[in-house]
Motif scaffolding. Structure first.
Motif, mmCIF file in Angstrom:
data_model
loop_
_atom_site.group_PDB
_atom_site.id
_atom_site.type_symbol
_atom_site.label_atom_id
_atom_site.label_comp_id
_atom_site.label_asym_id
_atom_site.label_seq_id
_atom_site.Cartn_x
_atom_site.Cartn_y
_atom_site.Cartn_z
ATOM 1 N N PHE A 169 1.456 -11.082 2.793
ATOM 2 C CA PHE A 169 2.311 -10.563 3.861
ATOM 3 C C PHE A 169 1.656 -9.598 4.832
ATOM 4 N N TRP A 170 0.398 -9.242 4.619
ATOM 5 C CA TRP A 170 -0.295 -8.410 5.607
ATOM 6 C C TRP A 170 -1.143 -9.263 6.518
ATOM 7 N N PRO A 171 -1.167 -8.965 7.821
ATOM 8 C CA PRO A 171 -0.346 -7.953 8.479
ATOM 9 C C PRO A 171 1.128 -8.351 8.507
ATOM 10 N N GLY A 172 2.003 -7.358 8.386
ATOM 11 C CA GLY A 172 3.426 -7.638 8.370
ATOM 12 C C GLY A 172 4.241 -6.430 7.983
ATOM 13 N N PRO A 173 5.577 -6.561 8.012
ATOM 14 C CA PRO A 173 6.475 -5.417 7.831
ATOM 15 C C PRO A 173 6.745 -5.066 6.373
ATOM 16 N N ILE A 174 5.670 -4.876 5.597
ATOM 17 C CA ILE A 174 5.804 -4.456 4.211
ATOM 18 C C ILE A 174 4.820 -3.320 3.949
ATOM 19 N N THR A 175 5.324 -2.262 3.309
ATOM 20 C CA THR A 175 4.528 -1.101 2.933
ATOM 21 C C THR A 175 4.392 -1.075 1.420
ATOM 22 N N LEU A 176 3.189 -0.834 0.944
ATOM 23 C CA LEU A 176 2.910 -0.783 -0.490
ATOM 24 C C LEU A 176 2.552 0.647 -0.880
ATOM 25 N N VAL A 177 3.199 1.152 -1.926
ATOM 26 C CA VAL A 177 2.911 2.502 -2.419
ATOM 27 C C VAL A 177 1.873 2.368 -3.534
ATOM 28 N N PRO B 232 0.581 11.501 -6.285
ATOM 29 C CA PRO B 232 -0.669 10.787 -6.579
ATOM 30 C C PRO B 232 -0.727 9.392 -5.986
ATOM 31 N N THR B 233 0.244 9.062 -5.144
ATOM 32 C CA THR B 233 0.300 7.749 -4.501
ATOM 33 C C THR B 233 0.368 7.930 -2.999
ATOM 34 N N VAL B 234 0.084 6.834 -2.282
ATOM 35 C CA VAL B 234 0.177 6.849 -0.826
ATOM 36 C C VAL B 234 0.772 5.527 -0.354
ATOM 37 N N ALA B 235 1.639 5.620 0.641
ATOM 38 C CA ALA B 235 2.255 4.436 1.234
ATOM 39 C C ALA B 235 1.345 3.903 2.343
ATOM 40 N N VAL B 236 1.036 2.600 2.275
ATOM 41 C CA VAL B 236 0.060 1.995 3.188
ATOM 42 C C VAL B 236 0.621 0.688 3.753
#
Length: 315
Positions: A89-97, A115-119
Motif C-alpha cells: 500500500f505504499w505510497p498510499g494513505p496508510i500509516t504504520l506505527v 518507543p515507536t514512531v508513526a511513518v
C-alpha cells in the motif's frame, strides 16, 4: 508573526519549500489525504514549533513522512506484517506505527517519548518530490489549528495558520480528503485510526481481521483524541432531518440539505468532500449542524470516526 508564502507547485516552489524545511521552517504541503504541516523531524525546535502553531497537545504523536519505503530503515524497523502492508500500500494513505531505530536522530517530540514512531509514504507526486529534495524526515500532522477541521486546500491552511508558518506549497485540492489509516503492531496488527485506506483492503492483504483499539486506550498514535476535527458550531449526528435553526449536512438522496457529501451515496466522494463541507458550513457562524446517517463500512468508518470526534464534548 511571520509572513506566510504561497509557493507554486513547480521546481522553484519545491526548492524554496525544501530550503525552508532544512532551515527549521514550517511548510504546509499537499498529500493525497489532507494538507500536512511539515517540519524537519530531526530538529527539536522545528517540531516544537509545529505544536505551537497548531496549539496541539504534546502527548499526541506526529506522523513522519518519507519519500519511499527505503528511507524508513534509518528511523524505524519495518518487518513482518508491517513490511507486507508497506509493500502492498505504499505510497498510499496508510500509516504504520513502527519500533524506533536507536540512533535514528528523530526528535523525541515526534513520538511523544514513545518507543515507536508513526511513518508513511504519501501517494502524491508533489509531496514526494518535496520530501526527496528536502532530504530529511518530515514530521507532518494536518495543517490546521489543533482540534479544528482538517485542510484539503491551500486556502484552508491559510485560513487557520497564516502568520504562524513560513509557507504553503499549493498543490490544489486533496483527492482522498480524510487522513491516513493508522495500523499498529502489538505484535498483532491493530487498527488505531480508520482513514483513507479501507480496513477491508488491509484485512485482505493480511489474510485475517485486524484487532481494534479500545476507545479508552492510552494515546499511542496520532488522531486519537476524543474531541478532534471539530468545527466551532455544535454537531448532531445521525439526523433524519434538520431541526429548526440547524443546517443539514446530507448524505445520499436527502431533501433540504444545505450541503451534501454525496447525493449518490458515493463514499469516495463523501470522504473527499467531508472537511471542505464542514469548513463551508462552519464559516456561516455558530448555527448548529445536523449530519445525515452514513453507513459504517469502507471509507464510511473513517468519515464516521471524524464526525464522532467533531461532535464529542469539548474539554
Amino acid at each position: 508573526m511571520v509572513e506566510t508564502e504561497v509557493l507554486k507547485p513547480d521546481a522553484g516552489g519545491i526548492a524554496r519549500a525544501s530550503a525552508l524545511l532544512r532551515g527549521g521552517g514550517l511548510v504546509s504541503f499537499p498529500t493525497e489525504t489532507v494538507y500536512g504541516l511539515g517540519a524537519d523531524a530531526t530538529d527539536d525546535r522545528a517540531v516544537a514549533r509545529v505544536f505551537e502553531a497548531k496549539g496541539r497537545p504534546s502527548f499526541n504523536p506526529l506522523i513522519v513522512h518519507l519519500p519511499d519505503a527505503g528511507a524508513v530503515a534509518g528511523y524505524a524497523r519495518l518487518e513482518g506484517d508491517a513490511a507486507r502492508l508497506a509493500d502492498a500500500f505504499w505510497p498510499g494513505p496508510i500509516t504504520l506505527v513502527l519500533p524506533l531505530r536507536e540512533g535514528g536522530g528523530l526528535s523525541p517530540l515526534v513520538s511523544a517519548g514513545l518507543p515507536t514512531v508513526a511513518v508513511r509514504v504519501p501517494d502524491h507526486a508533489l509531496a514526494r518530490a518535496l520530501l526527496a529534495r528536502a532530504g530529511r524526515p518530515v514530521a507532518a500532522p494536518s495543517a490546521n489549528p489543533s482540534g479544528r477541521i482538517s485542510p484539503t486546500t491551500a486556502e484552508h491552511v491559510l485560513a487557520g495558520l497564516a502568520g504562524r508558518i513560513e509557507a504553503v506549497l499549493d498543490g490544489g485540492p486533496c483527492a482522498v480528503g480524510v487522513e491516513s489509516t493508522i495500523i499498529g503492531f502489538d505484535p498483532t496488527p491493530v487498527l488505531l485510526r480508520p482513514g483513507g485506506l479501507p480496513v477491508e483492503a488491509i484485512e485482505a492483504c493480511l489474510g485475517g481481521p485486524l484487532l481494534h483499539r479500545a476507545p479508552d486506550s492510552t494515546i499511542n498514535a496520532p488522531g486519537q483524541l476524543g474531541s478532534h476535527y471539530a468545527p466551532v458550531a455544535p454537531l448532531r449526528l445521525n439526523a433524519a432531518a434538520a431541526r429548526p435553526g440547524e443546517r443539514l449536512l446530507g448524505f445520499g438522496p436527502v431533501e433540504a440539505a444545505a450541503l451534501n457529501l454525496s447525493p449518490s451515496g458515493d463514499m469516495v466522494e463523501a470522504a473527499a468532500n467531508l472537511f471542505h463541507h464542514l469548513h463551508a458550513l462552519d464559516s456561516g457562524g455558530a448555527m448548529p449542524i445536523a449530519v445525515s446517517p452514513i453507513p459504517d463500512t469502507g471509507l464510511g468508518r473513517a468519515i464516521n470516526d471524524r464526525l464522532r470526534r467533531a461532535a464529542a464534548p469539548r474539554g
